[in-house]
Design an enzyme around this catalytic site. Sequence first.
Site, short mmCIF file in Angstrom:
data_model
loop_
_atom_site.label_atom_id
_atom_site.label_comp_id
_atom_site.label_asym_id
_atom_site.label_seq_id
_atom_site.Cartn_x
_atom_site.Cartn_y
_atom_site.Cartn_z
N ASN A 34 4.06 89.40 -13.56
CA ASN A 34 4.50 90.46 -13.41
C ASN A 34 3.58 91.25 -14.58
OD1 ASN A 34 6.21 90.82 -15.05
ND2 ASN A 34 7.98 92.34 -13.62
N ASN A 37 5.64 92.39 -19.50
CA ASN A 37 5.41 91.25 -20.87
C ASN A 37 4.62 90.49 -21.74
OD1 ASN A 37 6.56 92.32 -24.14
ND2 ASN A 37 8.00 89.91 -24.00
N ASP A 60 5.66 89.94 -8.87
CA ASP A 60 7.44 89.86 -9.02
C ASP A 60 8.12 88.70 -8.27
OD1 ASP A 60 10.12 90.88 -9.72
OD2 ASP A 60 9.48 92.44 -9.94
N SER A 126 19.36 79.27 -23.50
CA SER A 126 19.09 79.41 -25.08
C SER A 126 20.39 78.75 -25.42
CB SER A 126 19.51 80.93 -25.09
OG SER A 126 19.39 81.42 -26.24
N TYR A 150 22.53 90.49 -21.74
CA TYR A 150 21.16 89.47 -22.24
C TYR A 150 22.30 87.97 -21.83
CZ TYR A 150 17.84 85.85 -23.05
OH TYR A 150 16.93 84.96 -23.32
N LYS A 154 22.10 84.21 -19.03
CA LYS A 154 21.26 82.95 -19.48
C LYS A 154 22.17 82.49 -19.10
CE LYS A 154 17.36 83.45 -20.22
NZ LYS A 154 16.34 82.92 -19.27
N ASN A 180 15.00 79.30 -32.05
CA ASN A 180 14.42 80.12 -31.95
C ASN A 180 12.85 79.83 -32.26
OD1 ASN A 180 17.10 80.93 -33.45
ND2 ASN A 180 16.44 82.36 -33.50
N ASN A 199 11.85 93.19 -32.35
CA ASN A 199 13.59 92.36 -32.98
C ASN A 199 12.97 91.28 -33.93
OD1 ASN A 199 14.34 95.21 -31.32
ND2 ASN A 199 13.52 93.92 -29.33
P1 NAD Z 1 8.23 86.47 -22.82
O1 NAD Z 1 8.87 87.62 -22.39
O2 NAD Z 1 6.99 86.63 -23.65
O3 NAD Z 1 7.44 85.74 -21.41
C1 NAD Z 1 8.26 86.21 -20.23
C2 NAD Z 1 7.52 85.95 -18.98
O4 NAD Z 1 8.03 86.85 -17.64
C3 NAD Z 1 6.17 87.84 -19.44
O5 NAD Z 1 5.12 87.43 -19.59
C4 NAD Z 1 6.90 88.44 -18.69
O6 NAD Z 1 5.50 89.74 -17.98
C5 NAD Z 1 7.18 87.94 -17.25
N1 NAD Z 1 8.28 88.63 -16.66
C6 NAD Z 1 9.35 89.52 -16.76
N2 NAD Z 1 9.81 90.29 -15.73
C7 NAD Z 1 8.99 89.66 -14.67
C8 NAD Z 1 9.37 89.75 -13.38
N3 NAD Z 1 10.32 89.78 -12.51
N4 NAD Z 1 8.80 89.42 -12.17
C9 NAD Z 1 7.65 88.52 -12.92
N5 NAD Z 1 7.38 88.04 -14.37
C10 NAD Z 1 8.48 88.64 -15.01
O7 NAD Z 1 9.37 85.52 -23.23
P2 NAD Z 1 9.22 83.82 -23.82
O8 NAD Z 1 9.28 84.43 -24.93
O9 NAD Z 1 8.18 83.44 -23.23
O10 NAD Z 1 10.71 83.39 -22.90
C11 NAD Z 1 10.38 82.73 -21.58
C12 NAD Z 1 12.15 82.67 -21.59
O11 NAD Z 1 12.46 82.18 -22.55
C13 NAD Z 1 13.05 83.75 -20.78
O12 NAD Z 1 13.85 83.06 -20.12
C14 NAD Z 1 13.86 83.90 -22.84
O13 NAD Z 1 14.82 84.27 -21.68
C15 NAD Z 1 13.79 82.08 -22.91
N6 NAD Z 1 13.93 82.07 -24.23
C16 NAD Z 1 13.58 82.63 -25.05
C17 NAD Z 1 13.06 82.54 -26.29
C18 NAD Z 1 12.40 83.14 -27.29
O14 NAD Z 1 12.64 83.38 -28.76
N7 NAD Z 1 11.69 83.90 -27.18
C19 NAD Z 1 14.72 81.46 -26.75
C20 NAD Z 1 15.62 81.42 -26.02
C21 NAD Z 1 15.79 81.34 -24.05
C1 UD1 Z 2 17.93 86.38 -31.37
C2 UD1 Z 2 18.81 87.09 -29.87
C3 UD1 Z 2 19.58 86.34 -28.96
C4 UD1 Z 2 18.42 85.39 -28.61
C5 UD1 Z 2 17.12 84.55 -30.13
C6 UD1 Z 2 16.12 84.03 -29.49
C7 UD1 Z 2 19.55 89.18 -30.56
C8 UD1 Z 2 21.01 90.06 -31.32
N1 UD1 Z 2 19.79 87.76 -29.92
O1 UD1 Z 2 18.80 85.61 -32.22
O2 UD1 Z 2 20.18 86.36 -27.81
O3 UD1 Z 2 18.69 84.16 -27.62
O4 UD1 Z 2 16.98 86.38 -30.71
O5 UD1 Z 2 15.36 84.82 -28.99
O6 UD1 Z 2 18.62 89.57 -30.69
N2 UD1 Z 2 16.44 89.14 -38.85
C9 UD1 Z 2 16.76 90.11 -40.46
N3 UD1 Z 2 15.64 90.94 -40.49
C10 UD1 Z 2 15.03 91.44 -38.89
C11 UD1 Z 2 15.46 90.19 -37.43
C12 UD1 Z 2 15.75 89.33 -38.04
O7 UD1 Z 2 17.07 89.69 -40.78
O8 UD1 Z 2 14.13 91.98 -38.70
C13 UD1 Z 2 17.76 87.56 -39.34
C14 UD1 Z 2 18.34 88.28 -38.18
O9 UD1 Z 2 19.85 88.63 -38.58
C15 UD1 Z 2 18.78 86.53 -37.61
C16 UD1 Z 2 17.66 85.77 -38.25
O10 UD1 Z 2 16.65 86.92 -38.78
O11 UD1 Z 2 19.37 85.74 -39.14
C17 UD1 Z 2 17.15 85.58 -37.02
O12 UD1 Z 2 17.16 86.64 -35.75
P1 UD1 Z 2 16.06 86.75 -35.07
O13 UD1 Z 2 14.57 86.64 -34.98
O14 UD1 Z 2 16.31 87.94 -34.04
O15 UD1 Z 2 16.64 86.03 -33.64
P2 UD1 Z 2 18.80 85.32 -33.08
O16 UD1 Z 2 19.46 86.55 -34.04
O17 UD1 Z 2 18.45 84.10 -33.11
#
Ligand code: NAD
Ligand code: UD1
Length: 336
Positions: A34, A37, A60, A126, A150, A154, A180, A199
Amino acid sequence: MGQTVLLTGGAGYIGSHTFVALRAAGHDAVVLDNFSNARADVPDRLEVITGAPVRVYRGDVRDGALLARIFAENAIGAVIHFAALKAAGESVEKPLDYMDVNLGGLTALLKAMREAGCFRLVFSSSATVYGTPEVLPVPETAPRGYANPYGFTKLACEQILEQVGASDPRWAIATLRYFNPVGAHSSALIGEDPQDFPNNLVPFVAEVALGKRAALNVFGDDWATRDGTGVRDYIHVEDLARGHVMSLGHLVETGQSHTVNLGTGRGYSVLEMLAAYGRAVGRDLPHVIAPRRPGDVAEVVADPSKAAALLGFRAERGVDEMCASSWAFVSRRRNG
Ligand code: NAD
Ligand code: UD1
């Protein structure tokens, strides 16, 4: 044999890289997104990288009628379900949105798959399901928990999949626990592109490198780690994408459901990652020490041995390649 794979959230960060990896491995893929993001130009970029048209359904994942149409119009052999909301901090403010999209999206998808007779699913889980790990590196058998809505979604999705999988032997479900994911595709055409505030660590550092932010706020330097800053298992998104292809292959070949960590088994601290990014950019990047972030943990590192034994998966790219590819992507994006 090549499959046609439906990628929900296939225009997003991990989904778009997995699209490329699937095509490279001889599969085809259809995207449902959709674009809440994702940038509108991602499908065009996927066409440039893969040299073939990209079929995109804009909508969606909770829309059952749309899902039924996608299954009717394509011979979908498997689904990889990426679509979700993923900002842990935001989920505390908007828990219902997270439950609606993440849980409602999964159940709508499972119903549509059952109706269509498609029973192979790869799910994006995750390392967040491990909460604060007691054993490092974390094995898949570690106890699960959650620290925010969140993480709750999961964990709940994993449990939904366990119960659905147990209800009908036709299901073959892979639960992939990402650590990560960072970095970008070697073409520098796709990468992590937060639509609002960055973030996570590497997207924030990228904005420091671009001059959009003055300095990295390091969230605490008094953790029980080697330099006092948080340690994580960063995995290159191209390695992660390859892990999906290997998991899908295992589902197709064996029909066996599996849950695996996708990480490298090596941890890097915040300051080590900042230094690696600085090497990619060619100068030291500024930081300030800030208070700890609520809900953070000291160290999370994967035990990657099950993915190696079961799927033959090993992450190949190191932190310098992760940071260099991120920098190539964001600097190209800045220049259009
Ligand atoms: P992302 O936001 O880049 O990708 C998610 C995609 O889903 C986006 O393109 C968004 O537009 C789409 N989307 C969101 N809601 C939707 C809906 N209702 N209908 C259709 N499309 C929708 O995120 P990502 O980093 O690529 O993450 C992908 C998956 O991996 C997610 O499930 C996320 O929770 C999981 N995950 C991500 C991380 C990370 O650090 N990036 C870590 C662990 C798990
Ligand atoms: C975050 C999410 C987690 C998700 C994971 C992978 C939170 C609280 N947790 O975790 O749910 O599964 O990403 O997508 O958001 N850091 C800094 N300054 C910053 C940003 C991060 O010091 O501006 C530090 C954090 O404290 C951490 C490390 O960098 O020690 C990594 O942070 P981040 O990239 O947010 O990943 P996670 O903490 O693993």
